[in-house]
Scaffold this motif. Structure first.
Motif, PDB file in Angstrom:
ATOM      1  N   PHE A 146       0.830  -1.201   0.000  1.00 21.60           N
ATOM      2  CA  PHE A 146       0.000   0.000   0.000  1.00 21.60           C
ATOM      3  C   PHE A 146       0.865   1.252   0.000  1.00 21.60           C
ATOM      4  N   GLY A 147       0.306   2.309  -0.582  1.00 20.03           N
ATOM      5  CA  GLY A 147       0.985   3.599  -0.594  1.00 20.03           C
ATOM      6  C   GLY A 147       0.228   4.619   0.236  1.00 20.03           C
ATOM      7  N   THR A 339     -11.749  -2.029  -0.615  1.00 20.61           N
ATOM      8  CA  THR A 339     -11.100  -1.999  -1.912  1.00 20.61           C
ATOM      9  C   THR A 339     -10.585  -3.393  -2.264  1.00 20.61           C
ATOM     10  N   GLN A 340      -9.928  -3.512  -3.411  1.00 21.39           N
ATOM     11  CA  GLN A 340      -9.369  -4.819  -3.787  1.00 21.39           C
ATOM     12  C   GLN A 340      -8.358  -5.320  -2.769  1.00 21.39           C
ATOM     13  N   THR A 516      -0.753 -12.848 -11.754  1.00 22.41           N
ATOM     14  CA  THR A 516      -1.520 -11.617 -11.930  1.00 22.41           C
ATOM     15  C   THR A 516      -0.836 -10.465 -11.215  1.00 22.41           C
ATOM     16  N   PHE A 517      -0.833  -9.310 -11.893  1.00 25.76           N
ATOM     17  CA  PHE A 517      -0.375  -8.064 -11.283  1.00 25.76           C
ATOM     18  C   PHE A 517      -1.478  -7.030 -11.462  1.00 25.76           C
ATOM     19  N   ASN A 518      -1.837  -6.349 -10.363  1.00 21.76           N
ATOM     20  CA  ASN A 518      -2.823  -5.265 -10.400  1.00 21.76           C
ATOM     21  C   ASN A 518      -2.234  -4.006  -9.781  1.00 21.76           C
ATOM     22  N   GLU A 544      -2.499   0.844  -4.394  1.00 24.73           N
ATOM     23  CA  GLU A 544      -2.304  -0.556  -4.039  1.00 24.73           C
ATOM     24  C   GLU A 544      -1.557  -1.271  -5.169  1.00 24.73           C
ATOM     25  N   LEU A 545      -0.518  -2.017  -4.789  1.00 27.48           N
ATOM     26  CA  LEU A 545       0.187  -2.914  -5.705  1.00 27.48           C
ATOM     27  C   LEU A 545      -0.102  -4.338  -5.248  1.00 27.48           C
ATOM     28  N   LEU A 546      -0.738  -5.117  -6.125  1.00 27.59           N
ATOM     29  CA  LEU A 546      -1.237  -6.430  -5.750  1.00 27.59           C
ATOM     30  C   LEU A 546      -0.684  -7.491  -6.700  1.00 27.59           C
TER      31      LEU A 546
END
Length: 553
Positions: A146-147, A339-340, A516-518, A544-546
């Motif tokens: 998270f940012g 959120t996601q 997967t990258f989101n 968010e980096l997921l």
């Protein structure tokens, strides 16, 4: 003086007696003649007076060549065997005779293997396909980062973490040609927390149902727990999302509980020209029995208008809609909205306020009255390579603000309304391969079926998607009596606006593995009465980096 015969006279007399014995049928000779016709081990028919000792040896000096050999005596005629005694006829039974049923017709037996992979799905079957099992499972390992702008606000954001998002064992199959079942449990879920006013009835169960499909896919009666038939995304398996999770429109606002328990009638034809579904459900979400005496109705349908003209590039374009309605009494709080990356921006289950002069009184917003919701959808793939899809959801859910009691019962303070709308639009393209790698999975969730085996090499695919979402909702109408105000840390009232932009990249290695990258950029905005967790952020922006590695058997 007695004169004894001479030795020659005795010899002549013995010879005469022997000749007479040979000529006449003496009893001993008859017994030996009859015995010689029987098997060696059978002695049951010997004459009672017959001797079993061998005849005496001839006297010394006897030469049989000098004597005439008489002809053998003819065998005596044997008396006929008496006929077997006749048994008296048996009496007729009172009951009618039992007629044996003819054996069932032998089913055709396939020469295909009894275990293996069919269309990349593991199976185990009987030779006549009367019983078919599909052992399955899924594992999703996620990473969330998270940012945020300042360290003093980092406690408002979830921690950076690795986690097991889903870890399920599943088993589906067919009993005969028209009974289908599916059962699954999730080891990545902990036991649900006890909820007021009712506790969960099941622990960590997911899709568990029995379905009757006598007319293939055209008419299916499905009973159990499953993804509720409201919106396209909610009827898409998490194995085949374009992103790591469903959109805010569906997951947070439209149907946050995802799964419902009840009976659903649904189906589609072989050409995929249409789909329909209608369900009667408890309306209280996953793993809960009905907490009141009311049921909910929900349903969904779509039509593929270009599929009637042949297999053109727009054959799979679908247009449809959903509805949901139900009356609630003393029901559960709505599920928190996230959120996601599981950042909670609106919570209904617990917040603190001041009531009757008591500070930090625990409160809940619970569902009460009639919920009404509707949704529209469009899904437009083109030539399996690229396409667009989108949905819009409107929802109105009456609520009651209640104090939280230890026994689950609460005191109603004021009525409230949750209402608003949310929508998303998405565009996607396959840079490598096409969507036939994973099959037609969007909004359908078809049952697994055994097919004849075929060798298909593993295909690789690379798919990129972009999605924009907008949420506009409000919770109004529950100002406390007597001029008491809501405490500043309350998180469940006012107007909530969320705009979210998301980029998704999916690499597929067959339909069973994906990476997967989101990247998600969220913006939160509220009206003048806004409060809660979101207000305390240093900035309305959250990033968010997921990442996810997933295996789905």
């Amino acid at each position: 003086m007695i004169a004894f015969p001479s030795f020659r006279s005795v010899r002549s007399l013995s010879t005469a007696i022997l000749a007479v014995c040979v000529a006449l049928p003496c009893p001993a000779r008859l017994a030996r003649a009859q015995t010689s016709t029987l098997p060696p081990t059978d002695i049951s028919n010997q004459h009672p007076g017959a001797s079993t000792t061998p005849p005496p040896a001839p006297p010394p000096g006897y030469t049989p060549e000098a004597e005439p050999v008489p002809a053998p005596a003819p065998p005596l005629p044997q008396p006929p065997a008496p006929p077997p005694a006749e048994m008296p006829p048996a009496a007729a039974p009172d009951a009618p005779p039992v007629v044996e049923a003819s054996p069932p017709a032998r089913q055709p037996v396939s020469a295909e293997p009894l275990a293996g992979f069919s269309d990349s799905v593991a199976f185990l079957r009987s030779p006549d396909n009367a019983f078919i099992l599909f052992p399955s499972g899924r594992l999703q390992v996620d990473s969330y980062f998270f940012g945020y702008s300042k360290d003093k606000y980092k406690d408002k954001i979830p921690n950076n973490t690795f986690l097991l998002r889903r870890a399920r064992l599943e088993l589906g199959g067919w009993i005969g040609s028209w009974v289908y079942f599916w059962l699954a449990g999730d080891f990545a879920q902990g036991p649900p927390a006890a909820a007021a006013p009712a506790a969960p009835s099941n622990l960590a169960t997911t899709d568990d149902f029995v379905a009757l499909a006598p007319w293939n896919n055209l008419v299916i009666l499905q009973v159990g727990q499953y993804d509720g038939p409201f919106t396209l995304e909610n009827r898409t398996s998490d194995k085949y999302f374009d992103f790591m999770e469903r959109s805010i429109t569906v997951r947070a606002f439209g149907i946050p509980d995802n799964k419902e328990t009840g009976a659903m009638l649904h189906g589609f034809n072989d050409d995929r020209n249409f789909y329909y579904s209608l369900a009667l459900v408890n309306g209280d979400g996953q793993n809960f029995k009905n907490v009141d005496r009311a049921f909910d109705w929900m349903g969904r349908a779509w039509i593929a208008p270009f599929s009637f003209t042949g297999d053109g590039p727009l054959h799979d374009v679908e247009i449809g809609g959903s509805f949901w309605t139900g009356d609630r009494t003393n029901a559960l709080p709505p599920t928190s909205q996230t959120t996601q990356g599981s950042f909670t921006f609106l919570s209904f289950s617990q917040f603190n306020t001041t009531y009757n002069g008591t500070a930090n009184t625990a409160m809940q917003l619970r569902q009460v009255g009639r919920l009404n919701a509707a949704a529209g959808e469009i899904n437009a793939p083109v030539n399996h390579k690229y396409g667009v899809r989108g949905e819009i959801v409107w929802r109105h859910s009456p609520l009651s603000q209640e104090t939280i009691a230890s026994n689950g019962a609460g005191t109603i303070i004021r009525a409230a309304d949750l209402k608003g709308y949310s929508a998303y639009g998405e565009a996607w393209v396959w840079l490598l391969g096409d969507d036939r790698i994973i099959g037609d999975q969007q909004g359908l969730e078809p049952f697994l079926r055994w097919k004849k085996l075929g060798v298909r090499p593993i295909q690789d695919g690379l798919m990129v998607a972009f999605r924009y979402e907008h949420l506009d909702e409000s919770v109004t109408g529950f100002a406390l009596p007597g001029g008491t105000t809501i405490a500043p840390d309350a998180s469940a009232y006012g107007k909530t606006i969320v705009d979210s932009a998301e980029l998704g990249v999916n690499y597929w290695h067959s339909k069973r593995f994906r990476a997967t990258f989101n990247y998600v950029l969220n913006h939160f905005g509220q009206g003048n009465d806004a409060s809660g967790i979101v207000k305390n952020l240093a900035s309305p922006w959250e990033q968010e980096l997921l990442f996810r590695l997933a295996v789905a058997l």
